[in-house]
Structures are given as structure tokens and as C-alpha cells.
Design an enzyme around this catalytic site. Sequence first.
Site, mmCIF file in Angstrom:
data_model
loop_
_atom_site.group_PDB
_atom_site.id
_atom_site.type_symbol
_atom_site.label_atom_id
_atom_site.label_comp_id
_atom_site.label_asym_id
_atom_site.label_seq_id
_atom_site.Cartn_x
_atom_site.Cartn_y
_atom_site.Cartn_z
ATOM 1 N N ASP A 67 -94.608 151.722 -33.182
ATOM 2 C CA ASP A 67 -94.804 152.857 -34.154
ATOM 3 C C ASP A 67 -94.195 151.984 -35.455
ATOM 4 O O ASP A 67 -93.994 150.926 -35.695
ATOM 5 C CB ASP A 67 -93.527 153.763 -34.166
ATOM 6 C CG ASP A 67 -92.158 153.154 -33.652
ATOM 7 O OD1 ASP A 67 -92.089 151.953 -33.823
ATOM 8 O OD2 ASP A 67 -91.311 153.977 -33.196
ATOM 9 N N ASN A 136 -82.994 162.686 -30.866
ATOM 10 C CA ASN A 136 -83.700 163.863 -30.656
ATOM 11 C C ASN A 136 -84.729 163.739 -29.540
ATOM 12 O O ASN A 136 -85.473 164.815 -29.330
ATOM 13 C CB ASN A 136 -84.513 164.452 -31.681
ATOM 14 C CG ASN A 136 -85.379 163.701 -32.636
ATOM 15 O OD1 ASN A 136 -85.622 162.598 -31.773
ATOM 16 N ND2 ASN A 136 -86.087 163.780 -33.365
ATOM 17 N N HIS A 138 -87.005 161.540 -29.246
ATOM 18 C CA HIS A 138 -88.236 160.937 -29.621
ATOM 19 C C HIS A 138 -88.610 159.689 -28.875
ATOM 20 O O HIS A 138 -87.570 158.845 -28.628
ATOM 21 C CB HIS A 138 -88.495 160.715 -31.221
ATOM 22 C CG HIS A 138 -87.709 159.892 -31.814
ATOM 23 N ND1 HIS A 138 -87.346 159.857 -33.309
ATOM 24 C CD2 HIS A 138 -87.354 158.463 -31.680
ATOM 25 C CE1 HIS A 138 -86.768 158.919 -33.608
ATOM 26 N NE2 HIS A 138 -86.659 157.972 -32.624
ATOM 27 N N GLU A 143 -92.077 162.901 -32.472
ATOM 28 C CA GLU A 143 -90.953 163.411 -32.762
ATOM 29 C C GLU A 143 -91.029 165.026 -31.964
ATOM 30 O O GLU A 143 -92.188 165.256 -31.701
ATOM 31 C CB GLU A 143 -91.017 164.063 -34.224
ATOM 32 C CG GLU A 143 -90.732 162.381 -35.182
ATOM 33 C CD GLU A 143 -89.164 162.348 -35.117
ATOM 34 O OE1 GLU A 143 -88.461 162.179 -34.435
ATOM 35 O OE2 GLU A 143 -88.515 162.486 -36.230
HETATM 36 C C1 GLP Z 1 -86.241 154.772 -33.941
HETATM 37 C C2 GLP Z 1 -87.608 154.318 -33.487
HETATM 38 C C3 GLP Z 1 -87.795 154.136 -31.802
HETATM 39 C C4 GLP Z 1 -86.569 153.645 -31.372
HETATM 40 C C5 GLP Z 1 -85.554 154.613 -31.488
HETATM 41 C C6 GLP Z 1 -83.920 154.314 -31.196
HETATM 42 O O1 GLP Z 1 -86.350 155.654 -34.799
HETATM 43 N N1 GLP Z 1 -88.822 155.037 -33.751
HETATM 44 O O2 GLP Z 1 -88.903 153.164 -31.695
HETATM 45 O O3 GLP Z 1 -86.762 153.288 -29.982
HETATM 46 O O4 GLP Z 1 -85.475 155.023 -32.888
HETATM 47 O O5 GLP Z 1 -83.531 153.532 -31.991
HETATM 48 P P1 GLP Z 1 -82.141 152.562 -31.754
HETATM 49 O O6 GLP Z 1 -82.249 151.771 -30.501
HETATM 50 O O7 GLP Z 1 -81.689 152.034 -32.870
HETATM 51 O O8 GLP Z 1 -81.093 153.849 -31.011
#
Ligand code: GLP
Length: 242
Positions: A67, A136, A138, A143
Amino acid sequence: MDVIVETNPQTASQAGTDLLATLIRRKPTLKAVLATGNTPMDMYSRLAALKNAGKIDAGQMTVFQLDAYLDVPDTDPRSLYGWMDRSFIQPMDIPATQVHRFRETSDDPHGDCVRYADTIRASGGFDLAVLGLGPNGHLGFNEPPSAADATTRVVTLTPESIISNAVYWGGIARVPKVSVTVGMDALLASSQIILIATGAHKHDILRRTVEGPVTPDVPSSFLQTAAKVTIITDRAAWEGDR
Ligand code: GLP
């Protein structure tokens, strides 16, 4: 779904490292889509340590970006490609010809997403998806609501994601509001998925992921329908703050 519950985030990272190393050794030409975010970083560092010790060679792997924020160039510290480059591509010595990515600045982001989806399809899809878990539900930037057949596309971030990402970028105002993401369709079709989620703050969403109703309102709940999923977690995330 297989669930590996480790004592703490460090042992969870080690379990993830061991699994990744096994998969790369088993299939050196592995095609993998990889998450950034904080959770997998320790795992990637440990994998790089194995590589530096000569215990693993990822030089034949192909890596796909999961992403990106739109209109954030690689040189911007917020660039998710830049983050993946620093944390995985460079440390693991993946040749540039084996890296596929979104164009983060483009006049035609919708067309770029279609072309990126074509690239994924043409390569035969992913052998492995390494995913983190958004608060949430995702996956990447799929989303809520995101259906199982949601394609690789441009996405407007939800307020919840903007708030949760604000910690990375020094405030809500600095978080880009529009992103691109590999679609649920390509992620769920991956031959194997590793979801890494640690910490008490992931407890509720992890429970909804593994045992809640399968619904577009919790995109990660579709993992219940995927072919081979390994969840790597720790006690705090699995059991909550008890
Ligand atoms: C972000 C990214 C995701 C990631 C997720 C969790 O917004 N878009 O690819 O896996 O949130 O992030 P974290 O590992 O910092 O909790």
C-alpha cells in the site's frame, strides 16, 4: 487458520522470522507482498540478521508493495515504499528488477492501480502475503467496508485510520488522506498469508478477525475464508489486558 500465540512481541517476531526463513528456503523464488507498519519491523530486522549471517538468501525473491499514500514521493519520510525499501528490500538485497510497486505520484492513480493489478495477475499472484492488522480491521489500506472481491484501488482513509497513523507522522494534519492498496481479491488469493498482530491494543480487532462474523465492515474477518492463514500474535493481543 493456524494461530501462534507467543509470550511477547519479541518472541512473536522470532516466530515470524523462523516461518519466513523456512518459506524462503523452501521456495527461493517466493513472490511476496509485504506490509510496513510498526509490527513487522522487528521480524524484518531479525530476518536481515539471518541473511547477514549467511543463513538465508532472499536474492531470488520478488517483492510487491502492499500500500502507499498518494502524492507522497519516495524522499518523503512518510513514503511507505521508502519504509519498505529501508526495512526489507535493501537489508535483504532484493534486486530492483524483482520489486513491483505503486507509483506514489501520478496523474492517473486509478489507471495505475489497474496496471498494478495486471502485473500481480501476470506474475501468477502471491505465494505469500505478510500483513499487519489495522485497528479497524483494515488489511493494507482496504478500509471498511471492503468486500472480499475489492480490487487494487484508490482508497480514502477512514478517520480511524488517519488517527491511528498520526503517531507515525507527528499529528493528524500530516497524515495523507488518500492511499492506494493491493485489493482484498489478490490478498485473499495468496497461497499463504501471515498476519502479525501484537499488543493489547490489537486485542478487540484480533478477536473480531478470527471469530467475529465475516463482514466487509471488518475486512480482516475475510481471512477466515482464505486458504492458508497463520496468525502470529502475543498474549496481550490474544488474551487482552487480563
Ligand atoms: C497501516 C498500514 C497497514 C499496516 C497497519 C498496521 O495503516 N496501512 O499496512 O499493516 O496499518 O500497522 P501497525 O503494524 O503499525 O499497527
